[in-house]
Design an enzyme around this catalytic site. Structure first.
Site, short mmCIF file in Angstrom:
data_model
loop_
_atom_site.label_atom_id
_atom_site.label_comp_id
_atom_site.label_asym_id
_atom_site.label_seq_id
_atom_site.Cartn_x
_atom_site.Cartn_y
_atom_site.Cartn_z
N CYS A 2 0.83 -1.20 0.00
CA CYS A 2 0.00 0.00 0.00
C CYS A 2 0.86 1.26 0.00
O CYS A 2 2.02 1.24 0.40
CB CYS A 2 -0.87 0.01 1.24
N ARG A 27 5.10 0.25 -6.15
CA ARG A 27 5.00 -0.66 -5.02
C ARG A 27 3.95 -1.75 -5.25
O ARG A 27 3.92 -2.74 -4.52
CB ARG A 27 4.62 0.12 -3.76
N TRP A 75 -3.01 -2.61 -1.64
CA TRP A 75 -2.64 -3.98 -2.07
C TRP A 75 -3.41 -4.89 -1.13
O TRP A 75 -3.14 -4.95 0.06
CB TRP A 75 -1.13 -4.16 -1.92
N ASN A 99 -1.68 2.20 6.18
CA ASN A 99 -0.81 1.10 5.73
C ASN A 99 -0.48 0.27 6.95
O ASN A 99 -0.28 0.83 8.03
CB ASN A 99 0.52 1.63 5.18
N GLY A 100 -0.34 -1.04 6.76
CA GLY A 100 0.06 -1.89 7.88
C GLY A 100 -1.08 -2.82 8.27
O GLY A 100 -1.93 -3.15 7.45
N GLU A 480 19.47 -21.78 -6.53
CA GLU A 480 19.03 -20.39 -6.58
C GLU A 480 20.21 -19.45 -6.30
O GLU A 480 20.36 -18.42 -6.95
CB GLU A 480 17.89 -20.18 -5.57
N LYS A 484 21.52 -16.62 -8.90
CA LYS A 484 21.65 -15.20 -8.54
C LYS A 484 23.04 -14.71 -8.93
O LYS A 484 23.19 -13.66 -9.53
CB LYS A 484 21.47 -14.97 -7.03
N GLU A 487 23.64 -14.49 -12.78
CA GLU A 487 22.84 -13.45 -13.44
C GLU A 487 23.48 -12.08 -13.32
O GLU A 487 23.46 -11.30 -14.25
CB GLU A 487 21.46 -13.36 -12.77
N HIS A 503 30.77 -37.50 -7.79
CA HIS A 503 30.46 -38.26 -9.01
C HIS A 503 30.88 -37.50 -10.27
O HIS A 503 30.33 -37.71 -11.34
CB HIS A 503 28.97 -38.61 -9.04
N LYS A 599 13.07 -8.74 -17.35
CA LYS A 599 12.33 -9.07 -16.13
C LYS A 599 11.22 -10.08 -16.44
O LYS A 599 10.96 -10.98 -15.67
CB LYS A 599 11.76 -7.79 -15.50
#
Ligand code: M6R
Length: 604
Positions: A2, A27, A75, A99-100, A480, A484, A487, A503, A599
């Protein structure tokens, strides 16, 4: 996530509020609204979807004299993204934005309803305005009523209230959610939940501390601190660079998003945990009826979160689970049976390969579910069921908070299925839910940890390759971590199961081969340790990540000691993300927009 704006002054209030909200668009939000008090009249407009819808609704609304106004992008967390749930929320003659989360909203709402107050929305926010108006009847003045209201709220908030009886005042309070106020030589006052809406408007700004509350008029900015002591504003100059303002002081969006993970995971959990079960109101109650297998399909980072999910589904839910790379799956004539739930995972909801597999599953008549960060994306519209991850807009091309929230959703979903299948006892389920509540803390970035990683990163700028290694659910995390790093640093990195190194890949071991070893205390520690020792004995340079000291490592990053390996997973996730970030920064790369990457990959 928010966003809040507020304005007091003689200029075009509507335009200032709308353009402020535009600055907060990045946001993420699914509805928006403004409320303006001008000439003693309170006017409010709200719209679902993008801000253009609100602009359309307000096109004949003229604000050309002194006014106070508040605005919000929402949101959805408590309640769906509808106009009724959009902020600002109205009492009898006051509006609130917030907000919150108000943790004690259910109790307050019950008391207000017992007093005959009617609620229009499903939000926690609406209690603030009704509580304020209830207090108005008992208190000597509006500020006293506002102060009392704030003292009755538990949780996190940044909030603004305007009320018809004081047409030259905006009340504010901040606790746990960010908010600042700005002013200029014309005595205008501007509020926002981050810098960017104020750039070019305010000359100097005051960032509120937790517990601050007070009010503004044309002539005054009155702030009380958490101990109700009147304090002087602590003004600072405002940056003039909008892009850097959107980064909230971080060097890169990726860095900001790593730091945001604790908060967005808390958002992912909101309303979905009770003591003994997981609540996913958004999915069909019968979704798992007749389902004997779960098939997960995704690309890139989302594929890694899916791999981690396969460990949780088989371990906690005792259901067969397979994971597919979307670009492979779509061309390999896969067997699809109707007792399989087909789940696609995507940050963007637009990845072409993943979207195609969803269409294949639908054509084959399978039940489908999407786990996604972007509402109304193609996948969300295409799947029968959807769980939103609530990470907020992710700007860095290298995905971080999307991954964190995907794993969180999968963990919850595996427990949801475990409850249905009775594969965990009540105590086991309670324990897991308690662990979930601890993830926001486990993902808080500590300054010391970040500093240490910054220092260490200078040793990892060369070499002929990196191996990130881990066992069990730490293997997808190793994948992952390697993704990262490659990339954004353009260094060669691979993720590998620790036990598989001997192995083949161990042939590469020498001092120029960097091994980033994930050594969780609570999962296969001894086994993982001996795998790392094998590499150490062959002179690979080892950077170990663990809560337990490990003397065979060249470098050691100590995480907090946790009571369960799942918390260690999230602690280590932060470490591998920061390590990639800092290596990339030292190499002088564009962290947020790495070469050759987009993206959202909407082509095959
Ligand atoms: O939007 P999606 O989650 O479907 O995207 C999938 C991949 O393209 C994405 O995760 C990509 O691997 C990121 N750049 C990872 O950081």
């Amino acid at each position: 996530m928010c966003g809040i704006v507020g304005y007091l002054g003689n200029k075009n209030t509507k335009e200032i509020l709308l353009s402020g909200l535009k600055e907060l668009e990045y946001r993420g939000y699914d509805s928006a609204g403004i409320a303006v008090l001008q000439d003693g009249e309170l006017i409010n407009h709200k719209a679902v979807g993008k801000l253009v819808n609100l602009e359309e609704k307000t096109k004949n609304f003229v604000t050309d004299k002194f006014a106070v106004g508040i605005g919000h992008t929402r949101w959805a967390t408590h309640g769906k993204p509808t106009e009724l749930n959009a902020h600002p929320h109205l009492g009898e003659s006051s509006y609130v934005v917030h907000n919150g989360i108000i943790e004690n909203y259910a109790e307050l709402k019950q008391e207000l309803q017992n007093d005959g107050v009617k609620f229009l929305s499903q939000t926690d926010t609406e209690v603030i305005v009704h509580q304020f108006e209830k207090n108005l009847l008992k208190c000597n003045n509006e500020f006293e009523a506002f102060s009392k209201t704030i003292s009755e709220l538990n949780g996190a908030y940044a909030t603004l209230i305007i009320t018809a009886s004081l047409p030259d005042t905006i009340f504010f309070a901040k606790h746990g959610s960010p908010m600042l106020v700005g002013t200029n030589d014309e005595d205008e006052k501007f509020f926002a939940s981050s810098d960017s809406p104020l750039i070019g408007l305010a000359k100097e700004v005051n960032y509120f501390e937790d517990g601050d509350y007070g009010y503004v008029t044309k002539d005054e900015l009155v702030i009380f601190d958490k101990d109700s002591k009147k304090v002087k504003p602590n003004f600072s100059k405002l940056s003039t660079d909008k892009l850097s303002a959107q980064k909230d002081g971080y060097r890169f969006f990726m860095e900001k998003e790593i730091y945001e993970q604790s908060d967005v995971i808390a958002d992912t959990l909101i309303g979905r945990l009770s003591d003994e079960e997981i609540i996913f109101d958004e999915i069909d109650k019968n979704l798992f009826d007749g389902i004997n297998e779960i098939k997960l399909c995704a690309c890139g980072t989302s594929y890694h979160s899916a791999l981690s999910a396969s460990y949780m589904f088989e371990r906690y839910s005792k259901i067969r689970c397979s994971v597919e790379i979307a670009s492979e799956f779509r061309y390999r004539s896969p067997i699809m049976t109707k007792d399989t739930l087909f789940v696609v995972i995507s940050q963007s909801g637009e990845t072409a390969d993943t979207l195609e597999t969803l269409k294949m599953a639908k054509r084959a008549g399978l039940k489908t579910l999407v786990i996604c960060n972007v509402d109304n994306s193609s996948m969300v519209r295409g799947a029968d069921n959807c769980i939103l991850t609530r990470a907020g807009i992710e700007k860095g091309v290298a995905s971080t908070k999307a991954f964190a929230t995907q794993v969180t959703v999968f963990w919850m979903l595996s427990l949801y299925v475990a409850k249905l299948k009775k594969s965990l006892t009540t105590d086991e389920l309670k324990y897991q839910i308690q662990l979930l509540r601890e993830v926001p803390l486990a993902t808080k970035v500590s300054d010391d940890m970040h500093e240490r990683i910054k220092r260490l990163s200078k040793r990892y700028l060369h070499g002929h390759g990196f191996f990130f290694i881990g066992r069990d659910i730490f293997f997808p995390l190793a994948l992952e971590g390697a993704l990262k790093l490659k990339e954004i640093s353009y260094l060669h990195a691979e993720g590998y199961p620790s036990g598989e190194m001997k192995h083949g890949p161990i042939a590469l071991a020498d001092p120029e081969l960097f091994t980033i070893a994930l050594l969780p205390e609570h999962l296969l520690y001894e086994k993982s340790k001996s795998n790392v020792e094998e590499l150490s004995a062959r002179d690979s340079t080892i950077c170990a990540i663990s809560s337990l000291d490990f003397d065979k490592a060249d470098d050691f990053i100590k995480i907090n000691s946790c009571k369960d390996y799942m918390l260690e997973f999230f602690e280590m996730m932060i470490v591998v993300q920061l390590l990639s970030l800092e290596i990339s920064v030292r190499l002088g790369n564009d962290v947020d927009m790495p070469r050759n990457l987009a993206k959202s990959v909407t082509v095959e």
